[in-house]
Design a protein around this motif. Structure first.
Motif, mmCIF file in Angstrom:
data_model
loop_
_atom_site.group_PDB
_atom_site.id
_atom_site.type_symbol
_atom_site.label_atom_id
_atom_site.label_comp_id
_atom_site.label_asym_id
_atom_site.label_seq_id
_atom_site.Cartn_x
_atom_site.Cartn_y
_atom_site.Cartn_z
ATOM 1 N N SER A 193 0.818 -1.220 0.000
ATOM 2 C CA SER A 193 0.000 0.000 0.000
ATOM 3 C C SER A 193 0.846 1.261 0.000
ATOM 4 O O SER A 193 0.310 2.349 0.123
ATOM 5 C CB SER A 193 -0.896 0.004 1.250
ATOM 6 N N GLY A 194 2.152 1.105 -0.119
ATOM 7 C CA GLY A 194 3.022 2.271 -0.056
ATOM 8 C C GLY A 194 3.393 2.572 1.380
ATOM 9 O O GLY A 194 4.367 2.044 1.898
ATOM 10 N N HIS A 195 2.593 3.433 2.060
ATOM 11 C CA HIS A 195 2.946 3.836 3.421
ATOM 12 C C HIS A 195 1.743 3.768 4.366
ATOM 13 O O HIS A 195 1.795 4.371 5.446
ATOM 14 C CB HIS A 195 3.523 5.253 3.410
ATOM 15 N N ASP A 196 0.667 3.086 4.004
ATOM 16 C CA ASP A 196 -0.472 2.948 4.909
ATOM 17 C C ASP A 196 -0.045 2.197 6.170
ATOM 18 O O ASP A 196 0.756 1.259 6.112
ATOM 19 C CB ASP A 196 -1.615 2.197 4.231
ATOM 20 N N VAL A 197 -0.612 2.620 7.298
ATOM 21 C CA VAL A 197 -0.214 2.079 8.599
ATOM 22 C C VAL A 197 -1.439 1.492 9.300
ATOM 23 O O VAL A 197 -2.527 2.073 9.241
ATOM 24 C CB VAL A 197 0.432 3.181 9.473
ATOM 25 N N VAL A 198 -1.240 0.347 9.945
ATOM 26 C CA VAL A 198 -2.300 -0.321 10.696
ATOM 27 C C VAL A 198 -1.848 -0.460 12.149
ATOM 28 O O VAL A 198 -0.705 -0.828 12.407
ATOM 29 C CB VAL A 198 -2.599 -1.716 10.111
ATOM 30 N N VAL A 199 -2.739 -0.160 13.082
ATOM 31 C CA VAL A 199 -2.458 -0.361 14.503
ATOM 32 C C VAL A 199 -3.688 -0.999 15.144
ATOM 33 O O VAL A 199 -4.818 -0.550 14.931
ATOM 34 C CB VAL A 199 -2.072 0.965 15.203
ATOM 35 N N ALA A 200 -3.456 -2.083 15.900
ATOM 36 C CA ALA A 200 -4.552 -2.818 16.524
ATOM 37 C C ALA A 200 -5.083 -2.059 17.738
ATOM 38 O O ALA A 200 -4.331 -1.394 18.459
ATOM 39 C CB ALA A 200 -4.074 -4.213 16.930
ATOM 40 N N VAL A 201 -6.390 -2.170 17.948
ATOM 41 C CA VAL A 201 -7.042 -1.603 19.140
ATOM 42 C C VAL A 201 -7.299 -2.767 20.087
ATOM 43 O O VAL A 201 -8.143 -3.628 19.812
ATOM 44 C CB VAL A 201 -8.354 -0.888 18.757
ATOM 45 N N VAL A 202 -6.538 -2.805 21.191
ATOM 46 C CA VAL A 202 -6.555 -3.958 22.085
ATOM 47 C C VAL A 202 -6.701 -3.471 23.522
ATOM 48 O O VAL A 202 -6.103 -2.457 23.919
ATOM 49 C CB VAL A 202 -5.256 -4.785 21.937
ATOM 50 N N ALA A 203 -7.494 -4.201 24.297
ATOM 51 C CA ALA A 203 -7.608 -3.959 25.736
ATOM 52 C C ALA A 203 -7.278 -5.271 26.435
ATOM 53 O O ALA A 203 -8.101 -6.187 26.453
ATOM 54 C CB ALA A 203 -9.006 -3.476 26.096
ATOM 55 N N GLY A 204 -6.070 -5.365 26.983
ATOM 56 C CA GLY A 204 -5.639 -6.643 27.562
ATOM 57 C C GLY A 204 -5.516 -7.683 26.469
ATOM 58 O O GLY A 204 -4.783 -7.508 25.499
ATOM 59 N N GLN A 205 -6.222 -8.777 26.616
ATOM 60 C CA GLN A 205 -6.231 -9.823 25.597
ATOM 61 C C GLN A 205 -7.438 -9.716 24.664
ATOM 62 O O GLN A 205 -7.613 -10.557 23.780
ATOM 63 C CB GLN A 205 -6.251 -11.203 26.288
ATOM 64 N N THR A 206 -8.247 -8.663 24.852
ATOM 65 C CA THR A 206 -9.459 -8.510 24.053
ATOM 66 C C THR A 206 -9.174 -7.656 22.831
ATOM 67 O O THR A 206 -8.706 -6.515 22.945
ATOM 68 C CB THR A 206 -10.570 -7.852 24.885
ATOM 69 N N PHE A 207 -9.461 -8.194 21.668
ATOM 70 C CA PHE A 207 -9.273 -7.466 20.421
ATOM 71 C C PHE A 207 -10.554 -6.705 20.091
ATOM 72 O O PHE A 207 -11.630 -7.296 19.996
ATOM 73 C CB PHE A 207 -8.924 -8.438 19.286
ATOM 74 N N LEU A 208 -10.417 -5.397 19.915
ATOM 75 C CA LEU A 208 -11.590 -4.554 19.718
ATOM 76 C C LEU A 208 -11.699 -3.989 18.305
ATOM 77 O O LEU A 208 -12.750 -3.468 17.935
ATOM 78 C CB LEU A 208 -11.557 -3.391 20.720
ATOM 79 N N GLY A 209 -10.626 -4.064 17.525
ATOM 80 C CA GLY A 209 -10.665 -3.520 16.173
ATOM 81 C C GLY A 209 -9.306 -3.011 15.761
ATOM 82 O O GLY A 209 -8.275 -3.444 16.263
ATOM 83 N N ALA A 210 -9.270 -2.051 14.837
ATOM 84 C CA ALA A 210 -8.001 -1.519 14.334
ATOM 85 C C ALA A 210 -8.221 -0.151 13.719
ATOM 86 O O ALA A 210 -9.348 0.227 13.369
ATOM 87 C CB ALA A 210 -7.383 -2.470 13.304
ATOM 88 N N LEU A 211 -7.127 0.614 13.631
ATOM 89 C CA LEU A 211 -7.116 1.893 12.930
ATOM 90 C C LEU A 211 -6.226 1.750 11.706
ATOM 91 O O LEU A 211 -5.118 1.211 11.797
ATOM 92 C CB LEU A 211 -6.574 3.020 13.820
ATOM 93 N N VAL A 212 -6.693 2.232 10.561
ATOM 94 C CA VAL A 212 -5.908 2.238 9.328
ATOM 95 C C VAL A 212 -5.658 3.692 8.949
ATOM 96 O O VAL A 212 -6.609 4.457 8.758
ATOM 97 C CB VAL A 212 -6.626 1.498 8.184
ATOM 98 N N LEU A 213 -4.374 4.072 8.831
ATOM 99 C CA LEU A 213 -3.997 5.447 8.537
ATOM 100 C C LEU A 213 -3.377 5.512 7.139
ATOM 101 O O LEU A 213 -2.422 4.777 6.849
ATOM 102 C CB LEU A 213 -2.986 5.998 9.554
ATOM 103 N N GLU A 214 -3.928 6.368 6.290
ATOM 104 C CA GLU A 214 -3.385 6.594 4.943
ATOM 105 C C GLU A 214 -2.713 7.959 4.927
ATOM 106 O O GLU A 214 -3.391 8.980 5.040
ATOM 107 C CB GLU A 214 -4.499 6.536 3.904
ATOM 108 N N PRO A 215 -1.363 8.020 4.809
ATOM 109 C CA PRO A 215 -0.640 9.293 4.915
ATOM 110 C C PRO A 215 -1.110 10.309 3.884
ATOM 111 O O PRO A 215 -1.475 9.964 2.752
ATOM 112 C CB PRO A 215 0.817 8.892 4.660
ATOM 113 N N GLY A 216 -1.070 11.558 4.307
ATOM 114 C CA GLY A 216 -1.416 12.659 3.415
ATOM 115 C C GLY A 216 -0.268 13.634 3.324
ATOM 116 O O GLY A 216 0.807 13.321 2.812
ATOM 117 N N ALA A 217 -0.462 14.848 3.866
ATOM 118 C CA ALA A 217 0.547 15.895 3.762
ATOM 119 C C ALA A 217 1.708 15.691 4.721
ATOM 120 O O ALA A 217 2.782 16.265 4.529
ATOM 121 C CB ALA A 217 -0.103 17.262 4.020
ATOM 122 N N VAL A 218 1.530 14.881 5.747
ATOM 123 C CA VAL A 218 2.568 14.685 6.765
ATOM 124 C C VAL A 218 3.189 13.301 6.603
ATOM 125 O O VAL A 218 2.477 12.291 6.566
ATOM 126 C CB VAL A 218 1.978 14.838 8.186
#
Length: 627
Positions: free
Chosen positions: A324-349
């Protein structure tokens, strides 16, 4: 005896001695022959004139060399690029000394090695880049003594040790006589300048002095150029460091802004969407929030995101999404519970360490807000579950006031149009109820009741409601689930009746082999009416009516059940049944005779034929699901 020489003759002799043009001995003898001098006196005057001519020529040549030397020094001083300076330095030395080959070897203080850096006049490719180990060859002797060293025949040189590789390279170039002078910057040797010939040659003191003088000038210029280059590199490094510092300060300011916004969101009860907005605004990028099922992306890169999320869960860090070039993924976790993820697509920064750390902190905030939302949902679910339990209760006192209490939660019982019962194992009922609640929306009532998950929704189409709830539950638990929907006419009046109808159907369907489907109670009403709530009654009925036929087909691989079904479907016509089965009429008649033998002669009597028809349809309905 003395003799006098006329002034004009003396002046002519002096002019001939000082002339820059070539003056041969005949011209001097002619001048002396006009004088009446003894032979020895004439010889003495001629010798003096010759010495005077030689000295004058040497001074003129020395002057030209010094002029060329200072001219070269001025030209070299204007150069700043070290590589170009080395090339020009060798060119000027080559012009000054006039040897066949001129080259410069650079000295490495760390390894004590010399390496041929620049050459002029060489033909062998291996000569450029030749390395001279410490203590070997004429070059090392120049470095050790810090003074010029030379030899008229390299192969016969004895003042310095020979090296086989160096000897082979010198021989390949055809070099015979060599003169090397050190390039000194203070007490530091920075290199050796060589002039070499392909014939034996004894280097004169003037040649040695001239090359040494040039080397002294060149060393100063070269050292200055190196210092300037280092200064420029240091300045460039300083500019880069300043740029990095400025970017870091800017990134820290953005991180501080995000931290402030996220803190405000937590205090004001913001949701995950607000977190994504604050993060995207600060980092000038697009942020997508994915739930625990990774729903929220366009789905085209689900596998890549899933792998990146797993890696992020293990490391707790951001992971760059492959392809994807430079797209970044980070998991959203609370302890051992998986709650989802954030996907960031770089822009001007451009994403650096600070930006990635900011995204990781945003994921932590998202996890906190998700837990908070889940807690609120759980509390709301319990309240709604209590309302549902009261609505379905046998106790009139519990049912009293349910409509008003539901209205206080924003639920209008008059708008509830469909009841859905979900049959599944006990360990899956709680997550199934949560999933069904999300699917039904804020206007529904969902909870666990007895051995079921029950949902009251505003959907007017029972089939659509069953499909909606079934899909949500299946996605949440990834296990078979049976959803049966029944239409509601009035709530709360007919809720319990429709619950009984839906649960009766849900009990019968597994006996028909249907364990993972979305249906309505009306679709299977005849079977529910016939067999009631007991699953075992269905199998017993089919066995009692069709047992001999089922045994025959099982032991002999026959098709009597298929044949009798086609016979019943085609109004008891053997010909039509044969066409349906792609068989000859006689074959069908033979099978009907076998059925008569197994079931008795009266199997086509109206009453018994009705029961056989029902049993055949039940058996055929369950067969595909069991297969």
């Amino acid at each position: 005896m003395s003799a006098t020489i006329p002034v004009d003759t003396v002046v002519a002799l002096l002019d001939a001695a000082a002339a820059e043009r070539d003056v041969d001995d005949t011209e001097i003898r002619d001048l002396l022959g006009d004088l009446d001098l003894p032979a020895d006196a004439a010889a003495r005057v001629g010798d003096g004139i010759s010495r005077l001519r030689g000295g004058s020529e040497r001074w003129r040549r020395r002057g030209r060399q010094l002029t060329a030397l200072f001219s070269s020094a001025r030209e070299l001083a204007q150069l700043r690029d070290v590589d170009k300076l080395l090339e020009r330095l060798v060119e000027r030395a080559h012009d000054l000394v006039g040897t066949d080959v001129t080259y410069l070897s650079e000295f490495d203080m760390r390894t004590r090695e010399l390496r041929v850096r620049t050459t002029l006049g060489t033909v062998a490719p291996a000569f450029l880049g030749l390395r001279v180990p410490p203590g070997m060859g004429l070059a090392s002797l120049v470095v050790e003594r810090r003074q010029p060293c030379w030899t008229s025949s390299y192969s016969g040189m004895t003042q310095a040790p020979h090296d086989a590789h160096i000897d082979a390279t010198v021989a390949a170039e055809g070099l015979v006589s060599l003169l090397g002078v050190p390039l000194l910057a203070g007490e530091e040797v920075i290199g050796v300048l060589f002039a070499a010939n392909r014939v034996e040659h004894s280097f004169s003191p003037e040649e040695i002095s001239l090359l040494s003088a040039f080397a002294d000038h060149a060393a100063v210029v070269l050292q200055t150029a190196r210092l300037l280059a280092r200064t420029q590199e240091a300045a460039e490094e300083t500019r880069r460091a300043y740029g990095q510092l400025a970017r870091h300060v800017e990134a820290m300011e953005r991180a501080s802004e995000v931290h402030s916004d996220l803190t405000t969101l937590v205090l004001q009860g913001g949701d995950t969407t607000a977190v994504a907005g604050a993060l995207g605004k600060a980092l000038r990028c697009r942020v997508t929030v994915l739930d625990a099922d990774l729903e929220g992306d366009d789905g085209s890169r689900r596998d890549e995101i899933r792998k990146a999320v797993e890696e992020s869960r293990r490391s707790g860090r951001c992971v760059t999404l492959p392809g994807s070039g430079h797209d970044v993924v980070v998991a959203v976790v609370a302890g051992q519970t998986f709650l989802g993820a954030l996907v960031l697509e770089p822009g001007a920064v451009e994403f650096g360490p600070v930006e990635l750390r900011t995204a990781e902190r945003a994921a932590q905030i998202t996890a906190l807000l998700s837990l908070k939302q889940d807690a609120l949902v759980e509390a709301e679910q319990r309240v709604r579950g209590d309302l549902l339990a009261d609505l379905l209760s046998d106790d009139p006192q519990r049912r009293a006031g349910v409509t008003q209490r539901a209205l206080a939660r924003g639920i209008r019982t008059a708008e509830l149009r469909t009841l859905v019962v979900v049959s599944l194992p006990a360990e899956h009922r709680r997550p199934a109820a949560r999933a069904a609640g999300r699917a039904a929306g804020s206007g529904g009532l969902i909870g666990e009741h007895a051995d079921w998950v029950v949902a009251l929704t505003c959907e007017t189409d029972p089939a659509a409601a069953a499909t909606l709830i079934h899909k949500a539950v299946r996605r949440a638990i990834d296990q078979p689930a049976l959803a049966v929907a029944a239409e509601l006419d009035a709530v709360p009046r007919d809720v319990r009746a429709q619950l009984e109808a839906a649960t009766a159907c849900a009990r019968v369907l597994p006996a028909l082999g249907i364990t993972d489907a979305a249906v309505t109670s009306d679709e299977y009403l005849p079977y529910t009416a016939l067999f009631g709530p007991g699953e075992t009654r269905v199998a017993t009925f089919v066995r009692n009516v069709l047992g001999p036929i089922l045994d025959w087909d099982a032991t002999r691989g026959g098709n009597l059940l298929t044949t009798i079904g086609a016979y019943l479907d085609n109004r008891l016509s053997p010909v039509a049944a044969g066409r349906a089965l792609h068989l000859h009429k006689n074959t069908v008649l033979q099978r009907l005779e076998r059925i008569t033998e197994l079931l008795g002669d009266d199997w086509q009597e109206p009453d018994r034929l009705f029961r056989i028809g029902v049993a055949v349809r039940v058996a055929r309905l369950s067969a595909p699901h069991r297969g």
